[in-house]
Motif scaffolding. Structure first.
Motif, PDB file in Angstrom:
ATOM      1  N   LEU A  35      53.301  48.656  22.698  1.00  0.00           N
ATOM      2  CA  LEU A  35      54.178  49.617  22.579  1.00  0.00           C
ATOM      3  C   LEU A  35      54.086  50.762  23.635  1.00  0.00           C
ATOM      4  O   LEU A  35      54.907  51.574  24.001  1.00  0.00           O
ATOM      5  N   GLY A  36      53.100  50.753  24.463  1.00  0.00           N
ATOM      6  CA  GLY A  36      52.822  51.899  25.579  1.00  0.00           C
ATOM      7  C   GLY A  36      53.435  51.280  26.819  1.00  0.00           C
ATOM      8  O   GLY A  36      53.746  49.915  27.000  1.00  0.00           O
ATOM      9  N   GLY A  37      53.434  52.215  27.866  1.00  0.00           N
ATOM     10  CA  GLY A  37      53.832  51.641  29.311  1.00  0.00           C
ATOM     11  C   GLY A  37      52.507  52.427  30.033  1.00  0.00           C
ATOM     12  O   GLY A  37      51.604  52.698  29.533  1.00  0.00           O
ATOM     13  N   PRO A  38      53.038  52.565  31.487  1.00  0.00           N
ATOM     14  CA  PRO A  38      51.746  53.021  32.302  1.00  0.00           C
ATOM     15  C   PRO A  38      51.407  54.347  31.907  1.00  0.00           C
ATOM     16  O   PRO A  38      50.250  54.708  32.173  1.00  0.00           O
ATOM     17  N   GLN A  39      52.043  55.126  31.174  1.00  0.00           N
ATOM     18  CA  GLN A  39      51.766  56.587  30.808  1.00  0.00           C
ATOM     19  C   GLN A  39      51.204  56.559  29.610  1.00  0.00           C
ATOM     20  O   GLN A  39      50.771  57.698  29.182  1.00  0.00           O
ATOM     21  N   SER A  40      50.850  55.465  28.964  1.00  0.00           N
ATOM     22  CA  SER A  40      50.088  55.627  27.685  1.00  0.00           C
ATOM     23  C   SER A  40      49.076  54.580  27.457  1.00  0.00           C
ATOM     24  O   SER A  40      48.817  54.279  26.632  1.00  0.00           O
ATOM     25  N   THR A  41      48.654  54.079  28.822  1.00  0.00           N
ATOM     26  CA  THR A  41      47.431  53.180  28.705  1.00  0.00           C
ATOM     27  C   THR A  41      46.305  53.676  28.205  1.00  0.00           C
ATOM     28  O   THR A  41      46.120  55.032  28.274  1.00  0.00           O
ATOM     29  N   MET A  42      45.568  52.926  27.512  1.00  0.00           N
ATOM     30  CA  MET A  42      44.309  53.612  27.034  1.00  0.00           C
ATOM     31  C   MET A  42      43.278  52.708  27.286  1.00  0.00           C
ATOM     32  O   MET A  42      43.512  51.865  27.917  1.00  0.00           O
ATOM     33  N   LEU A  43      41.820  53.139  27.285  1.00  0.00           N
ATOM     34  CA  LEU A  43      40.852  52.740  27.814  1.00  0.00           C
ATOM     35  C   LEU A  43      40.577  51.287  27.587  1.00  0.00           C
ATOM     36  O   LEU A  43      40.227  50.634  28.681  1.00  0.00           O
ATOM     37  N   SER A  44      40.827  50.700  26.453  1.00  0.00           N
ATOM     38  CA  SER A  44      40.609  49.296  26.104  1.00  0.00           C
ATOM     39  C   SER A  44      41.268  48.472  27.163  1.00  0.00           C
ATOM     40  O   SER A  44      40.800  47.617  27.409  1.00  0.00           O
ATOM     41  N   THR A  45      42.603  49.131  27.410  1.00  0.00           N
ATOM     42  CA  THR A  45      43.426  48.195  28.452  1.00  0.00           C
ATOM     43  C   THR A  45      42.751  48.177  29.630  1.00  0.00           C
ATOM     44  O   THR A  45      42.809  47.205  30.167  1.00  0.00           O
ATOM     45  N   LEU A  46      42.250  49.176  30.204  1.00  0.00           N
ATOM     46  CA  LEU A  46      41.594  49.319  31.442  1.00  0.00           C
ATOM     47  C   LEU A  46      40.334  48.319  31.310  1.00  0.00           C
ATOM     48  O   LEU A  46      40.148  47.657  32.395  1.00  0.00           O
ATOM     49  N   ILE A  47      39.610  48.248  30.279  1.00  0.00           N
ATOM     50  CA  ILE A  47      38.398  47.454  30.250  1.00  0.00           C
ATOM     51  C   ILE A  47      38.833  46.015  30.321  1.00  0.00           C
ATOM     52  O   ILE A  47      38.332  45.388  31.012  1.00  0.00           O
ATOM     53  N   GLN A  48      39.957  45.601  29.711  1.00  0.00           N
ATOM     54  CA  GLN A  48      40.526  44.267  29.649  1.00  0.00           C
ATOM     55  C   GLN A  48      40.617  43.856  31.053  1.00  0.00           C
ATOM     56  O   GLN A  48      40.454  42.786  31.621  1.00  0.00           O
ATOM     57  N   GLN A  49      41.475  44.846  31.699  1.00  0.00           N
ATOM     58  CA  GLN A  49      41.951  44.634  33.344  1.00  0.00           C
ATOM     59  C   GLN A  49      40.761  44.160  34.036  1.00  0.00           C
ATOM     60  O   GLN A  49      40.822  43.297  34.800  1.00  0.00           O
ATOM     61  N   GLN A  50      39.772  44.989  33.940  1.00  0.00           N
ATOM     62  CA  GLN A  50      38.570  44.959  34.741  1.00  0.00           C
ATOM     63  C   GLN A  50      37.819  43.741  34.331  1.00  0.00           C
ATOM     64  O   GLN A  50      37.326  43.027  35.394  1.00  0.00           O
ATOM     65  N   VAL A  51      37.974  43.189  33.063  1.00  0.00           N
ATOM     66  CA  VAL A  51      37.133  42.123  32.735  1.00  0.00           C
ATOM     67  C   VAL A  51      37.686  40.891  33.125  1.00  0.00           C
ATOM     68  O   VAL A  51      37.219  39.954  33.714  1.00  0.00           O
ATOM     69  N   LEU A  52      39.053  41.032  32.582  1.00  0.00           N
ATOM     70  CA  LEU A  52      39.705  39.618  32.515  1.00  0.00           C
ATOM     71  C   LEU A  52      40.484  39.354  33.832  1.00  0.00           C
ATOM     72  O   LEU A  52      40.713  38.336  34.261  1.00  0.00           O
ATOM     73  N   SER A  53      41.059  40.455  34.195  1.00  0.00           N
ATOM     74  CA  SER A  53      41.849  40.271  35.434  1.00  0.00           C
ATOM     75  C   SER A  53      41.169  40.418  36.662  1.00  0.00           C
ATOM     76  O   SER A  53      41.469  39.535  37.547  1.00  0.00           O
ATOM     77  N   LEU A  54      40.175  41.292  36.759  1.00  0.00           N
ATOM     78  CA  LEU A  54      39.410  41.472  37.950  1.00  0.00           C
ATOM     79  C   LEU A  54      37.999  40.717  38.148  1.00  0.00           C
ATOM     80  O   LEU A  54      37.403  40.996  38.950  1.00  0.00           O
ATOM     81  N   LEU A  55      37.610  40.200  36.701  1.00  0.00           N
ATOM     82  CA  LEU A  55      36.584  39.578  36.536  1.00  0.00           C
ATOM     83  C   LEU A  55      35.302  40.627  37.051  1.00  0.00           C
ATOM     84  O   LEU A  55      34.285  40.089  37.598  1.00  0.00           O
ATOM     85  N   ASN A  56      35.608  41.927  36.833  1.00  0.00           N
ATOM     86  CA  ASN A  56      34.625  42.708  37.247  1.00  0.00           C
ATOM     87  C   ASN A  56      33.692  43.349  35.941  1.00  0.00           C
ATOM     88  O   ASN A  56      34.127  44.105  35.411  1.00  0.00           O
ATOM     89  N   TRP A  57      32.681  42.327  35.520  1.00  0.00           N
ATOM     90  CA  TRP A  57      32.059  42.634  34.227  1.00  0.00           C
ATOM     91  C   TRP A  57      31.265  43.942  34.274  1.00  0.00           C
ATOM     92  O   TRP A  57      31.051  44.645  33.473  1.00  0.00           O
ATOM     93  N   GLY A  58      30.744  44.237  35.485  1.00  0.00           N
ATOM     94  CA  GLY A  58      29.833  45.559  35.520  1.00  0.00           C
ATOM     95  C   GLY A  58      30.654  46.675  35.243  1.00  0.00           C
ATOM     96  O   GLY A  58      30.197  47.455  34.494  1.00  0.00           O
ATOM     97  N   ARG A  59      31.983  46.825  36.040  1.00  0.00           N
ATOM     98  CA  ARG A  59      32.576  48.171  35.671  1.00  0.00           C
ATOM     99  C   ARG A  59      33.379  48.142  34.489  1.00  0.00           C
ATOM    100  O   ARG A  59      33.171  49.205  33.456  1.00  0.00           O
ATOM    101  N   GLY A  60      33.747  46.818  33.816  1.00  0.00           N
ATOM    102  CA  GLY A  60      34.040  46.976  32.451  1.00  0.00           C
ATOM    103  C   GLY A  60      33.113  47.271  31.249  1.00  0.00           C
ATOM    104  O   GLY A  60      33.226  48.080  30.666  1.00  0.00           O
ATOM    105  N   GLY A  61      31.660  46.562  31.869  1.00  0.00           N
ATOM    106  CA  GLY A  61      30.695  47.126  30.855  1.00  0.00           C
ATOM    107  C   GLY A  61      30.506  48.701  30.836  1.00  0.00           C
ATOM    108  O   GLY A  61      30.310  49.395  29.764  1.00  0.00           O
ATOM    109  N   ALA A  62      30.614  49.303  32.180  1.00  0.00           N
ATOM    110  CA  ALA A  62      30.317  50.760  32.286  1.00  0.00           C
ATOM    111  C   ALA A  62      31.392  51.286  31.311  1.00  0.00           C
ATOM    112  O   ALA A  62      31.059  52.406  30.977  1.00  0.00           O
ATOM    113  N   MET A  63      32.690  50.932  31.449  1.00  0.00           N
ATOM    114  CA  MET A  63      33.544  51.623  30.707  1.00  0.00           C
ATOM    115  C   MET A  63      33.594  51.686  29.361  1.00  0.00           C
ATOM    116  O   MET A  63      33.418  52.534  28.542  1.00  0.00           O
ATOM    117  N   GLY A  64      33.111  50.550  28.787  1.00  0.00           N
ATOM    118  CA  GLY A  64      32.567  50.270  27.534  1.00  0.00           C
ATOM    119  C   GLY A  64      31.396  51.203  27.203  1.00  0.00           C
ATOM    120  O   GLY A  64      31.432  51.700  25.966  1.00  0.00           O
TER     121      GLY A  64
END
Ligand SMILES: Nc1ncnc2c1ncn2[C@@H]1O[C@H](COP(=O)(O)OP(=O)(O)OP(=O)(O)O)[C@@H](O)[C@H]1O
Ligand SMILES: [Mg+2]
Lengths: 282, 368
Positions: free
Chosen positions: A224-253
């Protein structure tokens, strides 16, 4: 009586919790441990991931927004659920069943489907906007806005607010309101002085559940959201699944988790009750 | 602020209450005098609570009028009636301390803090709970909770106090203690009290007068003594105290009526009450049990033959249940005898006609 208190407490109840504890350990504690570990070790040992998190403005913006949206969702849930739960608690058995079904049936439908339904309702050419135009109002931008996300999340999370509220309200003795009136209180006052305070434990319980669930919400803000309504879970998902950056995703979690605990620590004093609701006779 | 402190009269005039087709109260009229202690007594479902709720304003009148003192209160909302109410289920606010509960009505009336604290303390002292002011209701026993409820209902000096089976949830010992306390408080306050109870002993102990309810009507209003010695209906006669009921064809002559039971003719003062069948109501202490043929045969004493069916030793007294030859039975209470009649022995039951009462047979059977 004396032998009752003298006997050491039975350990049975603790044993009964073992299966649940085992499951929790397996599915919660272990992965969580791994995530925490990786947030400090991946890609290099140290607190680099956390430094990155707090050094990147967009992360902080999204974290703040996550809390803000969760707050509004919680507030909306309270406002919508309160009268509904009250109606449930005073309804006759058949109406009550109907009201409960209305809460639970959407609950059985998968969250994705419900969110997609909201997409249809909220989009620019959707039912809501068509209705507004038909009534002579301007269109409102709903989809891909924080308002749209808030509406969708409120609907999805509503049952978590209604159920604890209903449980508490059902235990409130309505005859107390009669007593208050006989003592000289106007009906409006009997609500604010008697009913509302007695229902607050339900409000706090429901609000806590909704708020915490909202903090970690993923699907609904994503669809339902756009760039102006991204929530943290979406960012985490990007870090982990798109960027494969487990460390950063973990830190955000971990940051989200710590923030949630922080919130609980602040909120829990309000949830402690000095009295028992069932002060009455039988 | 000024608070009325003298009791007010209640005037209930032709009040009915319908729930759909069901008549919960059927044209009830009743006057309670200022400062009087009036009890409502009657079987379950007879309309006692309904009447109380109408006075308190919790339910609306269907027809009729209720006056409190000079004021017609039928359409005054409950919170403006200034009537204290004590409920069977205590109805203390669980989220407020004892002191806050008692202060609640004063707060609604805008009384200042210092004055309020004083009034609360005085009220709690009346029920001997001063030291419990800071507890929550759930930390009190049932009896203590009801005392708090009493303190709360009287702290604003209402001219009328309503109580709906306030002691119903308590055990017998505690009930007796609280009965005395309620009686003392009634004397001290001077307010009018209306008290609903199932328990006739409680009604007799507490009340100036008792209104006996049955099926949505008031059967009789009177002192306990009046209700016991001069019941106006069979229902009242049977509901208050123990009694035997004798049924048979009757014939009235002047101000005396004779009832035929088996072979015996039983006389009773008074003309027949209405057209229908009549009964004789006999209290246990009015009846004597004697060996056949030993009593006086003066034609003035009623004598019926029967067999002892049950004999109970009650310490200072004994109770016989005698099955009569002509049907029915009589309960007689006598002083303890050296050699009581054994179960199964043939006896005679005798009584003075003026100790029995003639009533219309309204079909009611002994209260449970
Ligand atoms: N809200 C209501 N709707 C329908 N009927 C009612 C309602 N309230 C009371 N009644 C009926 O009215 C009658 C009188 O009830 P009420 O509560 O006055 O009895 P009571 O004398 O107080 O009995 P108890 O001694 O059991 O408390 C009962 O038959 C009851 O079922
Ligand atoms: Mg009742």
């Amino acid at each position: 009586m004396a032998s009752d208190t003298a006997r050491p407490p039975w350990r049975g109840p603790f044993l009964l919790t073992l299966p649940a504890l085992a499951v929790l350990l397996l599915v919660m504690a272990v992965p969580l441990g791994v995530i925490v570990l990786r947030s400090f070790t991946d890609p290099a040992p140290g607190v680099g991931n956390y430094v990155w998190f707090f050094d990147t403005p967009v992360n902080l913006t999204v974290l703040a927004r996550t809390f803000k949206i969760s707050f509004w969702v919680t507030l909306c849930c309270v406002v919508v659920a309160y009268p509904y739960a009250f109606a449930m608690s005073v309804a006759g058995p058949r109406l009550r069943l109907l009201l409960i079904l209305c809460v639970l049936v959407p609950f059985w439908v998968s969250g994705v489907v419900r969110t997609l339904a909201w997409v249809i309702l909220l989009q620019d050419s959707g039912v809501i906007n068509k209705g507004l135009v038909w009534l002579g109002f301007d269109k409102v931008k709903l989809i891909r806005t924080q308002l749209g996300v808030t509406i969708g999340m409120t609907q999805v999370l509503l049952p978590f607010m209604i159920m604890p509220l209903y449980a508490v309200m059902r235990g409130i003795d309505l005859r107390l309101l009669q007593a208050a009136r006989s003592l000289g209180a106007h009906p409006v006052k009997t609500f604010f002085q008697i009913y509302l305070p007695l229902s607050l434990p339900g409000v706090f319980a429901g609000a806590t559940i909704v708020f915490i669930l909202a903090l970690g919400f993923y699907i609904t803000p994503l669809l339902l959201g756009g760039p102006q309504s991204t929530m943290l879970s979406t960012l985490i998902q990007q870090q982990v699944l798109s960027l494969l950056n487990w460390g950063r995703g973990g830190a955000m979690g971990v940051v989200l988790l710590v923030a949630t605990f922080g919130f609980l620590a602040v909120a829990s004093p309000f949830m402690r009750q000095k009295y028992k609701i069932s002060g009455g006779g039988r | 602020m000024t608070l009325a402190s003298k009791g007010a009269a209640i005037d209930i005039r032709g009040v009915s209450k319908f729930y759909g087709n069901f008549t919960a109260l059927d044209d009830v009229s009743l006057r309670v005098e200022p400062g009087e202690f009036m009890s409502f007594l009657g079987p379950s479902g007879s309309g006692k609570t309904t009447t109380l709720n109408l006075i308190a304003g919790f339910t609306d009148l269907s027809t009729g009028e209720i006056r409190l003192g000079e004021r017609s209160i039928g359409h005054v909302p409950a919170h403006k009636r200034n009537i204290g109410v004590v409920f069977q289920h205590y109805a203390l606010f669980p989220h407020m301390t004892v002191a806050a509960n008692v202060a609640y009505p004063l707060k609604q009336r805008g009384m200042g803090k210092a004055e309020r604290a004083q009034a609360v303390e005085a009220s709690l002292r009346k029920v001997q709970l001063e030291s419990f002011a800071h507890r929550y209701p759930s930390e009190l026993s049932g009896g203590q909770q009801q005392r708090v409820a009493l303190a709360r209902a009287m702290v604003f000096n209402p001219s009328l106090l309503l109580m709906d089976e306030p002691l119903g949830a308590l055990d017998k010992k505690l009930r007796e203690v609280l009965q005395l306390e309620i009686k003392r408080i009634h004397r001290e306050l001077g307010s009018t009290f209306v008290y609903v109870t199932h328990d006739q002993e409680e009604a007799l102990v507490l009340s100036d007068r008792i209104a006996v309810f049955n099926k949505g009507r008031i059967e009789q209003v009177g002192t306990g003594h009046e209700l016991y010695t001069a019941p106006q209906t069979l229902f009242v006669g049977q509901f208050i105290g123990e009694s035997s009921v004798l049924r048979g064809p009757h014939r009235s002559a002047g101000d005396e009526t004779a009832l035929t039971l088996g072979g015996a003719t039983l006389t009773v003062p008074g003309a027949a009450k209405g057209e229908g069948p009549q009964v004789i109501l006999l209290r246990p202490e009015a009846a004597t049990v004697q060996a056949p043929g030993t009593g006086p045969r003066d034609g003035r004493t009623n004598v019926v033959a029967g067999t002892v069916r049950e004999m109970l030793y009650l310490g200072s007294a004994m109770k016989y249940e005698v099955a009569l030859a002509g049907g029915g039975h009589v309960i007689a209470r006598t002083a303890t005898q050296e050699s009581p009649f054994a179960i199964g022995s043939p006896v005679e039951v005798a009584w003075n006609p003026k100790d029995s009462t003639l009533l219309a047979d309204d079909g009611s059977t002994a209260a449970l």
